[in-house]
Design a protein around this motif. Structure first.
Motif, PDB file in Angstrom:
ATOM      1  N   ILE A 139      69.057  60.423  85.059  1.00  0.00           N
ATOM      2  CA  ILE A 139      69.654  61.522  85.896  1.00  0.00           C
ATOM      3  C   ILE A 139      68.647  62.480  86.789  1.00  0.00           C
ATOM      4  CG2 ILE A 139      70.861  63.744  85.453  1.00  0.00           C
ATOM      5  CD1 ILE A 139      72.144  61.979  82.764  1.00  0.00           C
ATOM      6  N   ALA A 178      79.909  56.495  79.842  1.00  0.00           N
ATOM      7  CA  ALA A 178      80.661  56.874  78.982  1.00  0.00           C
ATOM      8  C   ALA A 178      81.066  55.696  78.347  1.00  0.00           C
ATOM      9  CB  ALA A 178      81.606  57.840  78.864  1.00  0.00           C
ATOM     10  N   THR A 182      80.012  57.392  87.694  1.00  0.00           N
ATOM     11  CA  THR A 182      78.683  57.340  87.078  1.00  0.00           C
ATOM     12  C   THR A 182      78.784  57.744  85.594  1.00  0.00           C
ATOM     13  OG1 THR A 182      77.364  57.241  89.109  1.00  0.00           O
ATOM     14  CG2 THR A 182      76.275  57.446  86.581  1.00  0.00           C
ATOM     15  N   TRP A 183      79.486  58.740  85.227  1.00  0.00           N
ATOM     16  CA  TRP A 183      79.740  59.299  84.111  1.00  0.00           C
ATOM     17  C   TRP A 183      80.745  58.537  83.418  1.00  0.00           C
ATOM     18  CZ3 TRP A 183      76.112  62.033  81.937  1.00  0.00           C
ATOM     19  CH2 TRP A 183      75.174  63.110  82.596  1.00  0.00           C
ATOM     20  N   GLU A 197      84.054  61.130  88.564  1.00  0.00           N
ATOM     21  CA  GLU A 197      82.829  61.039  88.927  1.00  0.00           C
ATOM     22  C   GLU A 197      82.394  59.809  88.097  1.00  0.00           C
ATOM     23  OE1 GLU A 197      79.033  60.811  89.358  1.00  0.00           O
ATOM     24  OE2 GLU A 197      80.166  62.269  90.359  1.00  0.00           O
ATOM     25  N   THR A 226      71.870  57.144  89.961  1.00  0.00           N
ATOM     26  CA  THR A 226      73.231  57.304  89.096  1.00  0.00           C
ATOM     27  C   THR A 226      74.180  56.543  89.710  1.00  0.00           C
ATOM     28  OG1 THR A 226      73.887  59.353  90.449  1.00  0.00           O
ATOM     29  CG2 THR A 226      72.745  59.640  88.219  1.00  0.00           C
TER      30      THR A 226
END
Length: 136
Positions: free
Chosen positions: A50, A120, A115-116, A113, A55
């Motif tokens: 990060i 996850a 990448t998140w 988003e 990312t």
């Protein structure tokens, strides 16, 4: 420890050109030593990625490989059957496929988003594997 070295070598190939790659190599070595150290290592890896702005697809692939190193090492310690290894590779590898799907939504201007969401998903898969394969 023979199977966990395969994703570790691929991991090294991906991170060797990143700045401060020695740190990532150290963190990945922790994952080979212990599952607990591996979890601490992945936290450090996530912070590094990060902060360095990695990312994108490369970041997801690096996190997926790190998770695979941790999981395969734990399976080696428990002498898990071969189909557990294949399930781990498939489940964690599917995070890359999931990233591509979510990235496609992003290109279509859907408000996600990528990448998140992909990271996850990788962590959810990791939790699923820990629960279903090693404790089931």
């Amino acid at each position: 420890m023979k199977y966990s070295l395969i994703p570790w070598v691929v991991f090294l190939g991906l991170v060797i050109k990143l700045p401060h790659s020695w740190l990532l190599i150290f963190l990945s070595t922790l994952a080979l030593i212990s599952g607990t150290f591996g979890i601490l290592g992945i936290i450090g890896l996530a912070l590094y990625l990060i902060l360095m702005g990695v990312t994108d697809f490369l970041g997801v692939a690096i996190v997926a490989l790190f998770l695979l190193i941790i999981e395969i090492r734990e399976m080696e310690k428990k002498r898990a059957p071969l189909n557990h290894y294949l399930s781990a590779v498939f489940a964690i590898g599917s995070s890359v496929i999931f990233y591509i799907i979510v990235y496609t939504f992003y290109l279509l201007k859907a408000p996600l988003e990528v990448t998140w969401v992909a990271v996850a998903f990788a962590f959810l898969l990791y939790a699923f594997l820990r629960r279903s394969l090693l404790h089931g």
